[in-house]
Design an enzyme around this catalytic site. Structure first.
Site, PDB file in Angstrom:
ATOM      1  N   GLU A   1      46.877  41.381  37.968  1.00 45.59           N
ATOM      2  CA  GLU A   1      45.987  40.711  38.944  1.00 45.59           C
ATOM      3  C   GLU A   1      46.117  40.723  39.606  1.00 45.59           C
ATOM      4  O   GLU A   1      45.658  41.467  41.241  1.00 45.59           O
ATOM      5  CB  GLU A   1      44.920  39.877  38.521  1.00 45.59           C
ATOM      6  CG  GLU A   1      43.871  40.337  37.028  1.00 45.59           C
ATOM      7  CD  GLU A   1      43.146  39.673  36.915  1.00 45.59           C
ATOM      8  OE1 GLU A   1      42.008  39.363  36.864  1.00 45.59           O
ATOM      9  OE2 GLU A   1      43.049  38.303  36.400  1.00 45.59           O
TER      10      GLU A   1
ATOM     11  N   LYS B   1      47.232  38.090  33.965  1.00 47.21           N
ATOM     12  CA  LYS B   1      47.274  37.355  35.304  1.00 47.21           C
ATOM     13  C   LYS B   1      48.092  37.628  35.636  1.00 47.21           C
ATOM     14  O   LYS B   1      48.187  37.790  37.679  1.00 47.21           O
ATOM     15  CB  LYS B   1      47.985  35.817  35.233  1.00 47.21           C
ATOM     16  CG  LYS B   1      46.419  34.208  34.431  1.00 47.21           C
ATOM     17  CD  LYS B   1      45.313  34.531  35.266  1.00 47.21           C
ATOM     18  CE  LYS B   1      44.157  35.323  35.324  1.00 47.21           C
ATOM     19  NZ  LYS B   1      43.302  35.483  34.714  1.00 47.21           N
TER      20      LYS B   1
ATOM     21  N   CYS C   1      29.033  42.976  44.833  1.00 46.61           N
ATOM     22  CA  CYS C   1      27.484  43.379  45.255  1.00 46.61           C
ATOM     23  C   CYS C   1      27.143  41.762  45.626  1.00 46.61           C
ATOM     24  O   CYS C   1      27.643  40.850  44.374  1.00 46.61           O
ATOM     25  CB  CYS C   1      26.440  43.723  45.005  1.00 46.61           C
ATOM     26  SG  CYS C   1      26.922  45.469  45.766  1.00 46.61           S
TER      27      CYS C   1
ATOM     28  N   GLU D   1      46.694  37.128  28.075  1.00 42.41           N
ATOM     29  CA  GLU D   1      46.072  36.165  29.429  1.00 42.41           C
ATOM     30  C   GLU D   1      47.205  36.303  30.022  1.00 42.41           C
ATOM     31  O   GLU D   1      46.694  36.172  31.512  1.00 42.41           O
ATOM     32  CB  GLU D   1      45.257  35.435  28.684  1.00 42.41           C
ATOM     33  CG  GLU D   1      45.029  33.937  30.094  1.00 42.41           C
ATOM     34  CD  GLU D   1      43.954  34.818  30.804  1.00 42.41           C
ATOM     35  OE1 GLU D   1      43.364  36.163  31.171  1.00 42.41           O
ATOM     36  OE2 GLU D   1      44.359  34.430  31.779  1.00 42.41           O
TER      37      GLU D   1
ATOM     38  N   ASN E   1      21.553  45.131  43.843  1.00 40.44           N
ATOM     39  CA  ASN E   1      22.528  44.474  43.528  1.00 40.44           C
ATOM     40  C   ASN E   1      22.248  45.124  42.266  1.00 40.44           C
ATOM     41  O   ASN E   1      21.431  44.848  41.341  1.00 40.44           O
ATOM     42  CB  ASN E   1      22.754  43.204  43.583  1.00 40.44           C
ATOM     43  CG  ASN E   1      23.371  42.476  44.707  1.00 40.44           C
ATOM     44  OD1 ASN E   1      24.120  42.900  45.354  1.00 40.44           O
ATOM     45  ND2 ASN E   1      23.208  41.082  44.488  1.00 40.44           N
ATOM     46  N   GLY E   2      23.736  45.878  41.992  1.00 41.76           N
ATOM     47  CA  GLY E   2      23.189  46.841  40.489  1.00 41.76           C
ATOM     48  C   GLY E   2      23.405  48.411  40.780  1.00 41.76           C
ATOM     49  O   GLY E   2      23.475  48.452  42.003  1.00 41.76           O
TER      50      GLY E   2
ATOM     51  N   HIS F   1      58.696  47.424  16.975  1.00 43.46           N
ATOM     52  CA  HIS F   1      57.587  48.806  16.393  1.00 43.46           C
ATOM     53  C   HIS F   1      57.925  49.749  18.010  1.00 43.46           C
ATOM     54  O   HIS F   1      56.952  50.292  17.249  1.00 43.46           O
ATOM     55  CB  HIS F   1      56.964  48.405  16.036  1.00 43.46           C
ATOM     56  CG  HIS F   1      56.594  47.463  14.742  1.00 43.46           C
ATOM     57  ND1 HIS F   1      57.105  47.994  13.019  1.00 43.46           N
ATOM     58  CD2 HIS F   1      57.088  46.061  14.217  1.00 43.46           C
ATOM     59  CE1 HIS F   1      57.257  46.893  12.605  1.00 43.46           C
ATOM     60  NE2 HIS F   1      57.160  46.059  13.229  1.00 43.46           N
TER      61      HIS F   1
ATOM     62  N   TRP G   1      29.883  46.154  46.927  1.00 44.15           N
ATOM     63  CA  TRP G   1      30.695  46.811  46.103  1.00 44.15           C
ATOM     64  C   TRP G   1      30.546  48.676  45.714  1.00 44.15           C
ATOM     65  O   TRP G   1      30.048  48.998  45.109  1.00 44.15           O
ATOM     66  CB  TRP G   1      30.619  46.256  44.678  1.00 44.15           C
ATOM     67  CG  TRP G   1      32.740  46.521  44.056  1.00 44.15           C
ATOM     68  CD1 TRP G   1      33.874  45.796  44.662  1.00 44.15           C
ATOM     69  CD2 TRP G   1      32.384  46.950  42.969  1.00 44.15           C
ATOM     70  NE1 TRP G   1      34.245  45.645  43.657  1.00 44.15           N
ATOM     71  CE2 TRP G   1      34.054  46.768  42.901  1.00 44.15           C
ATOM     72  CE3 TRP G   1      31.584  47.934  41.872  1.00 44.15           C
ATOM     73  CZ2 TRP G   1      34.437  47.831  41.837  1.00 44.15           C
ATOM     74  CZ3 TRP G   1      32.372  48.420  41.383  1.00 44.15           C
ATOM     75  CH2 TRP G   1      34.131  48.182  40.875  1.00 44.15           C
TER      76      TRP G   1
ATOM     77  N   LYS H   1      35.016  39.676  41.507  1.00 41.62           N
ATOM     78  CA  LYS H   1      34.763  38.297  39.969  1.00 41.62           C
ATOM     79  C   LYS H   1      33.540  39.058  38.864  1.00 41.62           C
ATOM     80  O   LYS H   1      34.151  37.848  38.713  1.00 41.62           O
ATOM     81  CB  LYS H   1      33.726  37.707  41.630  1.00 41.62           C
ATOM     82  CG  LYS H   1      34.325  35.891  40.659  1.00 41.62           C
ATOM     83  CD  LYS H   1      35.149  35.328  40.101  1.00 41.62           C
ATOM     84  CE  LYS H   1      35.675  34.181  39.216  1.00 41.62           C
ATOM     85  NZ  LYS H   1      36.920  33.586  39.184  1.00 41.62           N
TER      86      LYS H   1
ATOM     87  N   ARG I   1      32.915  37.515  45.652  1.00 40.92           N
ATOM     88  CA  ARG I   1      32.724  37.779  44.317  1.00 40.92           C
ATOM     89  C   ARG I   1      32.877  39.120  44.203  1.00 40.92           C
ATOM     90  O   ARG I   1      32.019  40.458  43.585  1.00 40.92           O
ATOM     91  CB  ARG I   1      29.912  38.219  44.710  1.00 40.92           C
ATOM     92  CG  ARG I   1      30.114  36.712  44.568  1.00 40.92           C
ATOM     93  CD  ARG I   1      28.779  37.434  44.980  1.00 40.92           C
ATOM     94  NE  ARG I   1      27.749  38.814  43.845  1.00 40.92           N
ATOM     95  CZ  ARG I   1      26.838  38.914  42.800  1.00 40.92           C
ATOM     96  NH1 ARG I   1      27.340  37.096  42.485  1.00 40.92           N
ATOM     97  NH2 ARG I   1      26.181  39.125  42.290  1.00 40.92           N
TER      98      ARG I   1
HETATM   99  O1  M6R Z   1      32.399  36.279  34.295  1.00 38.51           O
HETATM  100  P1  M6R Z   1      33.259  37.675  33.174  1.00 38.51           P
HETATM  101  O2  M6R Z   1      33.934  35.634  32.339  1.00 38.51           O
HETATM  102  O3  M6R Z   1      31.963  37.618  31.758  1.00 38.51           O
HETATM  103  O4  M6R Z   1      34.429  38.057  33.410  1.00 38.51           O
HETATM  104  C1  M6R Z   1      35.000  39.129  31.732  1.00 38.51           C
HETATM  105  C2  M6R Z   1      35.754  40.095  33.602  1.00 38.51           C
HETATM  106  O5  M6R Z   1      35.390  41.031  34.472  1.00 38.51           O
HETATM  107  C3  M6R Z   1      36.787  38.825  33.977  1.00 38.51           C
HETATM  108  O6  M6R Z   1      37.177  37.790  32.797  1.00 38.51           O
HETATM  109  C4  M6R Z   1      38.092  39.516  34.384  1.00 38.51           C
HETATM  110  O7  M6R Z   1      38.857  39.500  34.034  1.00 38.51           O
HETATM  111  C5  M6R Z   1      38.721  38.703  35.398  1.00 38.51           C
HETATM  112  N1  M6R Z   1      39.108  39.060  36.863  1.00 38.51           N
HETATM  113  C6  M6R Z   1      39.582  37.975  34.490  1.00 38.51           C
HETATM  114  O8  M6R Z   1      40.436  37.023  35.694  1.00 38.51           O
END
Ligand code: M6R
Length: 599
Positions: A480, A477, A2, A473, A99-100, A496, A73, A594, A29
């Site tokens: 996503e 990536k 949002c 990580e 927003n919220g 395991h 959103w 985001k 966002r």
């Molecule tokens: O704004 P933040 O770093 O707190 O966000 C945390 C996660 O939502 C964020 O890292 C998310 O996992 C991303 N999509 C990673 O690419």
């Protein structure tokens, strides 16, 4: 998640177009529908749509000097035109965007239904609109006042930021949680309300961050900020837009994500610039703590995992917490605890909620955030700005690297290295990364690998010790952006269970450093090869066991191993290239936002 963009112009009648352009800047966002309302002497004209506004090119709106826009959103109610914001009051005296989440929405909705309110949407937002109208009636007011807004806002539970435009051109906004910034143009002729600083570039020359619990009103060309609870005036001053906050251009790259990956070779040194005193103070606080927690969500949780890992290696009792799995740590937290919190946005609801209960227990909060003026910064005893510049792609890359470098810096200070030495080694890493990006052979190899992996269903990433967080990580990536099913594991976990999934051609990315874990990683690679798996190894040295080798430089300085970062860069690139090949939107992957400002 949002976004709000609102403007009040003195002379320009194209407020609708300005807001539409503003919404495009906060698209990153994450949203699934949008709306713009323009005010002129005939009243409000609303335009709402589902889907992406960037695909629409130029849009025209009725003339008017005031406009309010929103990207939604969906939380309460499906993705429909009716549920999109802004929402117009039935008495047509104001429009509102939120927003919220109104957590007591059901109870309030039932009250309004009892009072005869007829809802047009399924949203929790309309509950706020209904309550405001009801209050206007009760108080026999024709116009919405700050007093009415304040009293209604206090009835809402949950975190909500709202923006309101009235029929007479007055504008109000209240912030609780989700960010709210007010900007103004050079001659103060134009006022803007937005969900982030970056979107104000090109429109405003200075801005003020509205803090949680504050209300801002622009009535009769006067800007006023007050405390929502007490109504007390809050003194404020505008700050000039900094250059860093205004860089919102792809600069020739096909996506923001690709640009941000490449920027990792020049922004990491900014993490430590001008912060020696602050870093030393934090190191001292950590040294004196009974327990150190490291906290974050998603990608940030992996940075938290890595920092806790190196802290423990230094003998500091450190525990990493993923924000959404924090309950069991409550009993361990007290006034002798310290929590290091990572967040790109500083607005992640899951993370901020943990910070709030930790603060209530007396713990000291240290945060490393990338968004100026965020809620987390406000909640922190030691707030740090990562200073890596705006990260506009939904997937976090350079902000995550910033968090990792932040943690490595603190740990290295704790183990006795000088600040100046740490700074130098970070510069050196940036230099190495620049050289690596310029290596055509390696870059070509990554592109070709992306092509060969694009139709794979599953992919595994293995790392051990220092590189365990890197494997998690890397896998995130890959998931996503390119939507491949990727999982990160410890190299040790293979036998395991995971090994059952390895069959002919299963791709396995293996992260191998020249450290004490290498021998075990080589064993794991042999075992994968023996079952027909396709091992792609990211390492500084080749080995006959590797089916494919992606060469990366390996930089070490005492306890600092930059392999943790370097081993992730190929996955960041692979996922971008695979997504491009599949025709996916690299910057705005499906279903993701985001900043995740709701729980
Ligand atoms: O704004 P933040 O770093 O707190 O966000 C945390 C996660 O939502 C964020 O890292 C998310 O996992 C991303 N999509 C990673 O690419």
């Amino acid at each position: 998640m949002c976004g709000i963009y609102m403007t009040i112009q003195q002379t320009d009648v194209h407020a609708g177009e300005k807001v539409f352009a503003g919404l495009k800047k906060i698209e990153y966002r994450g949203y699934d529908s949008w709306g713009v309302v323009v005010l002129n002497k005939f009243g409000f004209t609303l335009k709402k749509r589902t889907g992406k506004l960037s695909k629409l090119g130029q849009m025209h709106f009725v003339e008017g000097k005031c406009a309010l826009g929103h990207t939604r959103w969906a939380t309460h109610g499906g993705v429909t035109k009716e549920n999109a914001h802004p929402h117009l009051a039935k008495n047509k005296s104001f429009v509102l965007a939120q927003n919220g989440v109104v957590e007591n929405f059901q109870e309030l909705r039932e009250q309004l239904l009892d009072w005869g309110y007829d809802f047009d949407s399924e949203t929790d937002t309309e509950v706020i609109v209904g309550l405001l109208e009801f209050e206007m009636e009760q108080q026999k007011e024709q116009k919405l006042t700050s007093k009415i807004i304040r009293s209604v806002f206090r009835k809402l539970t949950g975190r909500n930021t709202i923006a309101i435009l009235t029929q007479s051109g007055d504008s109000f906004a209240v912030r609780d949680g989700s960010p709210l910034i007010v900007g103004r143009s050079k001659d103060s002729a134009e006022i803007y309300f937005s969900s982030d600083v970056v979107s104000l570039s090109g429109d405003a020359v200075e801005y003020v961050v509205i803090q949680s619990g504050q209300m801002v009103e622009y009535v009769g060309k006067k800007l006023k900020i007050t405390e929502v609870k007490s109504g007390k005036l809050v003194p404020f001053s505008f700050v000039p837009m900094s250059l860093d906050a205004t860089v919102v251009d792809k600069e020739g790259y096909s996506s923001f994500m690709l640009k941000e990956i490449y920027e990792q070779a020049k922004v990491l040194s900014k993490v430590v610039v001008g912060k020696e005193k602050e870093f030393k103070a934090v190191a001292k606080t950590i040294k004196n703590a009974k327990t150190v927690f490291t906290l974050g969500a998603g990608t940030a949780s992996y940075a938290a995992g890595h920092t806790a890992y190196i802290l423990r290696k230094l003998g500091v009792p450190a525990v990493a917490i993923a924000s959404y799995e924090s309950d069991s740590f409550k009993q361990l937290c007290d006034e002798k605890s310290v929590c290091i919190v990572y967040s790109q946005s500083g607005e992640t609801a899951d993370t901020n909620e943990v910070v709030e209960w930790m603060k209530a227990k007396g713990a000291k909060i240290i945060s490393a955030v990338n968004m100026p003026g965020s809620t987390l910064t406000q909640l922190s005893d030691f707030p740090f700005m990562l200073q890596v510049g705006p990260e506009l792609a939904v997937a976090s890359t350079k902000a995550f690297f910033g968090q990792m470098v932040w943690g490595m810096t603190v740990c290295e200070l704790l183990s006795g290295s000088k600040f100046v030495e740490i700074k130098e080694i970070i510069y050196k890493f940036e230099q190495q990364l620049r050289v690596w990006f310029a290596d055509i052979l390696v870059q070509d190899k990554i592109r070709k690998l992306a092509e060969s992996l694009v139709h794979k269903q599953h992919l595994f990433v293995l790392g051990r010790g220092d590189l365990y967080s890197s494997s998690l990580e890397s896998a995130l990536k890959l998931k996503e952006i390119s939507y491949i099913h990727a999982e990160g594991f410890s190299g040790g976990e293979l036998k395991h269970g995971v090994i059952a999934l390895i069959e002919q051609g299963t791709p396995v990315l293996c992260l191998v450093a020249e450290d004490e874990n290498k021998a075990n990683m080589l064993n794991a690679i042999s075992e994968i090869n023996a079952r027909g798996g396709f091992t792609i190894v990211i390492a500084s040295k080749d080995n006959e066991l590797y089916k494919e080798w992606i060469e990366v430089p390996e930089l070490k300085f005492r306890g600092m191993s930059f392999m943790t970062l370097m081993s992730i860069v190929p996955s960041q690139l692979l996922t971008c290239y695979m997504a491009m090949k599949k025709g996916c939107d690299v910057d705005k992957p499906r279903n993701l936002a985001k900043s995740v400002t709701v729980k």
